[in-house]
Write an enzyme that holds these catalytic residues in place. Structure first.
Site, PDB file in Angstrom:
ATOM      1  N   ARG A  35      11.339-110.911  27.681  1.00 17.29           N
ATOM      2  CA  ARG A  35      12.789-111.095  26.748  1.00 17.29           C
ATOM      3  C   ARG A  35      12.465-111.186  25.475  1.00 17.29           C
ATOM      4  O   ARG A  35      13.289-110.528  24.523  1.00 17.29           O
ATOM      5  CB  ARG A  35      13.638-112.075  27.221  1.00 17.29           C
ATOM      6  N   LYS A 198      23.350-106.975  50.473  1.00 19.71           N
ATOM      7  CA  LYS A 198      24.634-106.907  50.636  1.00 19.71           C
ATOM      8  C   LYS A 198      25.515-105.797  50.268  1.00 19.71           C
ATOM      9  O   LYS A 198      25.403-105.632  49.062  1.00 19.71           O
ATOM     10  CB  LYS A 198      25.295-108.344  50.689  1.00 19.71           C
ATOM     11  N   GLY A 354      17.259-106.824  38.997  1.00 19.20           N
ATOM     12  CA  GLY A 354      15.787-107.662  39.122  1.00 19.20           C
ATOM     13  C   GLY A 354      14.893-107.492  40.266  1.00 19.20           C
ATOM     14  O   GLY A 354      13.505-107.113  39.697  1.00 19.20           O
ATOM     15  N   GLY A 377      22.967-108.795  35.252  1.00 20.91           N
ATOM     16  CA  GLY A 377      24.453-108.634  35.456  1.00 20.91           C
ATOM     17  C   GLY A 377      25.010-107.819  34.667  1.00 20.91           C
ATOM     18  O   GLY A 377      26.083-107.154  35.012  1.00 20.91           O
TER      19      GLY A 377
HETATM   20  P1  AMP Z   1      20.270-107.645  46.022  1.00 22.41           P
HETATM   21  O1  AMP Z   1      19.859-108.882  45.055  1.00 22.41           O
HETATM   22  O2  AMP Z   1      21.425-107.671  46.430  1.00 22.41           O
HETATM   23  O3  AMP Z   1      19.704-106.423  45.132  1.00 22.41           O
HETATM   24  O4  AMP Z   1      19.242-108.046  47.062  1.00 22.41           O
HETATM   25  C1  AMP Z   1      17.829-108.431  47.232  1.00 22.41           C
HETATM   26  C2  AMP Z   1      17.428-108.934  48.331  1.00 22.41           C
HETATM   27  O5  AMP Z   1      17.756-108.176  49.209  1.00 22.41           O
HETATM   28  C3  AMP Z   1      15.953-109.160  48.367  1.00 22.41           C
HETATM   29  O6  AMP Z   1      15.699-110.607  48.138  1.00 22.41           O
HETATM   30  C4  AMP Z   1      15.590-108.591  49.573  1.00 22.41           C
HETATM   31  O7  AMP Z   1      14.625-109.396  50.402  1.00 22.41           O
HETATM   32  C5  AMP Z   1      17.075-108.450  50.452  1.00 22.41           C
HETATM   33  N1  AMP Z   1      16.919-107.490  51.419  1.00 22.41           N
HETATM   34  C6  AMP Z   1      16.479-106.176  51.413  1.00 22.41           C
HETATM   35  N2  AMP Z   1      16.468-105.790  52.743  1.00 22.41           N
HETATM   36  C7  AMP Z   1      16.939-106.715  53.573  1.00 22.41           C
HETATM   37  C8  AMP Z   1      17.293-107.046  54.969  1.00 22.41           C
HETATM   38  N3  AMP Z   1      16.985-105.614  55.752  1.00 22.41           N
HETATM   39  N4  AMP Z   1      17.536-107.820  55.473  1.00 22.41           N
HETATM   40  C9  AMP Z   1      17.639-109.036  54.695  1.00 22.41           C
HETATM   41  N5  AMP Z   1      17.458-108.988  53.324  1.00 22.41           N
HETATM   42  C10 AMP Z   1      17.141-107.864  52.788  1.00 22.41           C
END
Ligand code: AMP
Length: 396
Positions: A35, A198, A354, A377
C-alpha cells in the site's frame, strides 16, 4: 476527472489521503509494504513539481485515542526507505503544533500526520474535524481507493473545504478508470469470473453485471448453491439454503438477458476439509453424501479456459476453490493462466478482491493481466454499482 497530473504543485502544499493501513508484526515492523508503494507515484509527482506533501492515513483500529502500536510513526522508516526521504513526524493530525509543522514545510518536504482514527470524528465523518484537517493543504488529493467507500472526514467530507483545489491521486485514478473500462467501456464478449465462498456476498455484483456481461463463469463454494438450484445434489459441499431461490432467479434473469452462465460440470471433492483429505472427482450435480466440493474439476477448467480465450473483457473476483490448500488450488491456478492467455490475445482483464489478487501474485502473474485492483471492499461496492463517497467527493 482531475488528477495530480493536471496540476502544477510548485510552491504548494498537497494534503494527500493515503491508505497506509499496512500490516505490522510484533516488533511494529511493516510486513507488507504494497500500500505504501502504491502511493509513491502520486507523492513523487508532487515533489517533482516543487511542492510539499502532507500525508494522512488511518492505521488499524485504535479503540480510544492514541496508542503507540497504532501510531503512523511506526511506518515512517518504511516510507523513508522507499522514497529515499526523511519524513517529518506530525505527532498528531490536528492541533497548533502540527499546523505549524505543515505551514513551515519547504518544497520537497514531507510531513506524516499521525493516525486519523485516534479521533472518533474521523469515522463519523465529522465536518468540523474535516475542516481542521483541511488546514494542512492548499490542495486535497485522495489516493486511498481502499477507503473510498467510506464517507469519513478525511476520505470524503474534507473535499468540501477545497472547492476546485482537489484531485485524484494516480492510484485512485487508475482504479476508477480500470473499473469504468470494465463496467462501461468494455469490448465484447465480456466475461465475469465470480468465485469465492458464498453466493450471498456476491449476489449484488452478479445482479449489477447481468446487464453488461455475455458470460458468467461461476466457481468456488457458491457453485454448489447454483447446482442445488438446478436440482442437483452436492453432498457436504458449502450451500446457502436461503439463496437457492436467488440463484434460480439469477439463472432465469440471465436466460432472459442472453447471458450464458457457466457452472462447473465436474468438481474435485474431498472427504473432509483438509489439504490431505481423500479426494475424488464427481459431476457437480451428483456429489455423494459424505463428500464436499473443494475445487472445480478438469472438464470445468477446460470449458472455462475456452470461454476466457474468446473474451475481449474479463473481470475476475473470487477463487475457484479452496486455493489455500495446495491440493485444491489447481482450478484457481488454471483460471489465472486462462485469464493471462485471454489477455495475451488482446482482452482487457481486471483482477480484484483479496483472494484472486493473492492467487495472481503467488503465481507471479500480476504483470500479465491488464490491471490488479488494490481496492477490496471499495472495488466490490463499485462493481455493485454503488457511488463511492470518496470518488463522488472528488468529482463534485
Ligand atoms: P470470498 O472472500 O467470498 O471471495 O471467498 C474466498 C474464500 O472462499 C477462500 O478462502 C476459499 O477458500 C473459499 N472457497 C472457495 N471455494 C470453496 C469451496 N468449494 N468450499 C469452501 N470454501 C471455498
Amino acid at each position: 476527472m482531475i488528477t495530480v497530473n493536471d496540476i502544477n504543485f510548485s510552491g504548494k502544499r498537497a494534503l494527500i489521503r493515503v491508505d497506509f493501513n499496512v500490516p505490522l508484526n510484533d516488533d511494529l515492523k511493516v510486513t507488507d509494504d504494497t500500500r505504501i508503494r502504491a502511493a509513491l507515484p502520486t507523492i513523487k509527482k508532487i515533489i517533482a513539481d516543487g511542492g510539499s506533501v502532507v500525508l494522512m492515513s488511518h492505521l488499524g483500529r485504535p479503540k480510544d485515542g492514541p496508542e503507540n502500536k497504532f501510531s503512523l510513526n511506526n511506518i515512517a522508516y518504511k516510507i523513508n526507505e522507499l522514497l529515499g526521504a526523511d519524513v517529518i513526524l506530525g505527532g498528531d493530525c490536528i492541533g497548533e503544533e502540527v499546523y505549524k509543522k505543515s505551514a513551515d514545510l519547504k518544497a520537497g518536504e514531507i510531513l506524516l500526520l499521525d493516525n486519523l482514527r485516534f479521533y472518533k470524528e474521523e469515522e463519523k465523518g465529522d465536518k468540523s474535524f474535516a475542516e481542521k484537517l483541511a488546514k494542512h493543504g492548499d490542495y486535497y488529493v485522495n489516493d486511498a481507493f481502499g477507503t473510498a467507500h467510506r464517507a469519513h472526514a478525511s476520505t470524503a467530507i474534507i473535499a468540501d473545504f477545497f472547492e476546485e483545489k482537489k484531485a485524484f491521486g494516480l492510484l485512485m485514478a487508475n482504479e476508477v478508470l480500470s473499473l469504468e473500462k470494465v463496467l462501461s467501456k468494455h469490448d465484447k464478449p465480456f466475461t465475469a469470473v465470480i468465485g469465492g465462498a458464498k453466493v450471498s456476498s456476491k449476489i449484488s455484483i452478479i445482479k449489477h453485471l447481468l446487464d453488461k456481461i455475455d458470460n458468467l463463469i461461476i466457481g468456488g463454494g457458491m457453485a454448489y448453491t447454483f447446482a442445488v438450484a438446478e436440482g442437483g445434489t452436492v453432498g457436504n459441499s458449502l450451500i446457502e439454503n436461503d439463496f437457492v431461490n436467488e440463484a434460480k432467479s439469477i439463472m432465469e434473469e440471465a436466460d432472459k438477458k442472453g447471458v450464458r452462465i457457466l457452472l462447473p460440470q465436474d468438481t474435485l471433492a474431498a472427504k473432509s476439509f483438509s489439504n490431505d483429505a481423500e479426494k475424488a472427482v464427481f459431476p457437480t450435480n451428483e456429489i455423494p453424501e459424505e463428500w464436499m466440493g473443494m475445487d472445480i474439476g478438469e472438464e470445468a477448467i477446460n470449458h472455462y479456459k475456452l470461454c476466457l480465450e474468446e473474451s475481449k473483457t474479463i473481470l475476475w473476483n473470487g477463487p475457484m476453490g479452496v486455493f489455500e490448500f495446495s491440493n485444491f488450488a489447481e482450478g484457481t491456478k488454471q483460471i489465472a493462466y486462462g485469464i493471462v492467455s485471454g489477455t495475451e490475445r488482446g482482452a482487457y482483464s481486471l483482477v480484484g478482491g483479496g483472494d484472486s489478487v493473492a492467487a495472481v501474485n503467488q503465481l507471479n502473474l500480476a504483470e500479465h493481466v491488464s490491471y490488479v485492483s488494490t481496492g477490496g471492499g471499495a472495488m466490490l461496492e463499485y462493481l455493485e454499482g454503488k457511488v463511492l463517497p470518496g470518488v463522488a467527493a472528488l468529482l463534485g
